[in-house]
Design an enzyme around this catalytic site. Structure first.
Site, PDB file in Angstrom:
ATOM      1  N   ALA A 156       3.959  64.186  46.236  1.00  0.00           N
ATOM      2  CA  ALA A 156       4.970  63.932  45.199  1.00  0.00           C
ATOM      3  C   ALA A 156       4.538  62.756  44.311  1.00  0.00           C
ATOM      4  O   ALA A 156       4.738  62.781  43.096  1.00  0.00           O
ATOM      5  CB  ALA A 156       6.319  63.648  45.845  1.00  0.00           C
ATOM      6  N   LEU A 173       2.084  39.817  43.279  1.00  0.00           N
ATOM      7  CA  LEU A 173       1.688  39.101  42.060  1.00  0.00           C
ATOM      8  C   LEU A 173       2.655  37.949  41.790  1.00  0.00           C
ATOM      9  O   LEU A 173       3.833  38.005  42.136  1.00  0.00           O
ATOM     10  CB  LEU A 173       1.660  40.083  40.894  1.00  0.00           C
ATOM     11  N   MET A 213      -2.315  46.000  46.968  1.00  0.00           N
ATOM     12  CA  MET A 213      -1.582  45.406  48.072  1.00  0.00           C
ATOM     13  C   MET A 213      -1.533  43.873  48.024  1.00  0.00           C
ATOM     14  O   MET A 213      -1.543  43.209  49.059  1.00  0.00           O
ATOM     15  CB  MET A 213      -2.169  45.898  49.419  1.00  0.00           C
ATOM     16  N   ASP A 235       9.092  45.028  45.003  1.00  0.00           N
ATOM     17  CA  ASP A 235       9.542  46.421  44.882  1.00  0.00           C
ATOM     18  C   ASP A 235      10.913  46.535  44.221  1.00  0.00           C
ATOM     19  O   ASP A 235      11.743  47.366  44.610  1.00  0.00           O
ATOM     20  CB  ASP A 235       9.514  47.120  46.254  1.00  0.00           C
ATOM     21  N   HIS A 294       5.851  53.217  44.424  1.00  0.00           N
ATOM     22  CA  HIS A 294       6.230  52.774  45.762  1.00  0.00           C
ATOM     23  C   HIS A 294       6.630  53.991  46.592  1.00  0.00           C
ATOM     24  O   HIS A 294       7.367  54.856  46.099  1.00  0.00           O
ATOM     25  CB  HIS A 294       7.398  51.778  45.671  1.00  0.00           C
ATOM     26  N   ASN A 305       4.710  50.131  38.825  1.00  0.00           N
ATOM     27  CA  ASN A 305       4.245  50.269  40.208  1.00  0.00           C
ATOM     28  C   ASN A 305       4.730  51.597  40.765  1.00  0.00           C
ATOM     29  O   ASN A 305       5.774  52.096  40.353  1.00  0.00           O
ATOM     30  CB  ASN A 305       4.838  49.121  41.048  1.00  0.00           C
TER      31      ASN A 305
END
Ligand code: GAR
Length: 210
Positions: free
Chosen positions: A173, A93, A90, A145, A109, A107
């Protein structure tokens, strides 16, 4: 086996999914380091239980984001990490970190990107009234993201879903999706062409799994 470094901040259930996948000798990747920015992260215990090396790099010990990120990169390099997997990490970067690990940094998400970047994705999906929600594994680029999508899994939103119920369905999932994305990368089947991912041996682009 491709050497993974997994970055966490908390619970580490996606880390656990990767640990479980790597326990199969036929899986083409192994976790060589789990790094947390929080000393109390539950995921650190999961790593220790599995006999995986851990590191804590607390952002509070650094005056700048750049110096924190440089310390994280040094730890990853020392462990010979080849692919960095963000799993509930969290911290945003810095561009220099993202550039240093370009195409070797992924990543997970909890939404079907590009819908609902950022935090509180499940509450916002419910608020928006979408019928399908899900998760995305993607290569990391500098915008939050964003980046080429490797795999997505779609889950239905039920009438009357609570945030927790929806989060739990998406999380299940996630635990299938992250090991699949890592497998494809480790098998060297992913290529990024014009900032979109093509997967050798899979028809179409970034397939959805259920
Ligand atoms: C997961 O749902 C992951 O997708 C999300 O945090 C959770 C971590 O759970 N990540 C983000 O929101 C990143 N912005 P976990 O620690 O049990 O894997």
């Amino acid at each position: 086996r491709l050497k993974l470094g997994v970055l966490i901040s908390g619970r580490g259930s996606n880390l656990q999914a990767l640990i479980d996948a790597c326990a199969d000798p036929a899986y083409p990747a192994e976790i060589v380091l789990v790094l947390s920015n929080k000393a109390g992260a539950q995921g650190l215990l999961r790593a220790k239980e599995a006999g995986i090396a851990t590191a804590i790099v607390s952002h509070r010990d650094f005056a700048t984001r750049e110096s924190f990120d440089a310390s994280v990169t040094a730890k990853l390099r020392d462990a010979n990490v080849e692919l960095v997997c963000l799993a509930g990490f969290m911290r945003v970067l810095t561009p220099s970190f993202v550039d240093a690990w370009r195409d070797r940094l992924i990543n997970i998400h909890p939404s079907l990107l590009p819908a609902f970047p950022g935090v509180d994705t499940h509450a916002r999906a419910l608020q928006a009234g979408v019928r399908m929600h899900g998760c995305t594994v993607h290569y990391v680029r500098n915008d939050v993201d964003s980046g080429p999508i490797i795999v997505q899994a779609a889950v239905p939103v039920a009438s009357g879903d609570s945030e927790d119920a929806l989060a739990e369905r998406v999380l299940a999932a996630e635990h299938r999706t992250y090991p699949l994305a890592v497998r494809w990368i480790a098998e060297r089947r992913t290529r990024i062409i014009d900032e979109r991912v093509v997967i050798d041996g899979v028809d179409g682009v970034a397939p959805s799994i259920l």
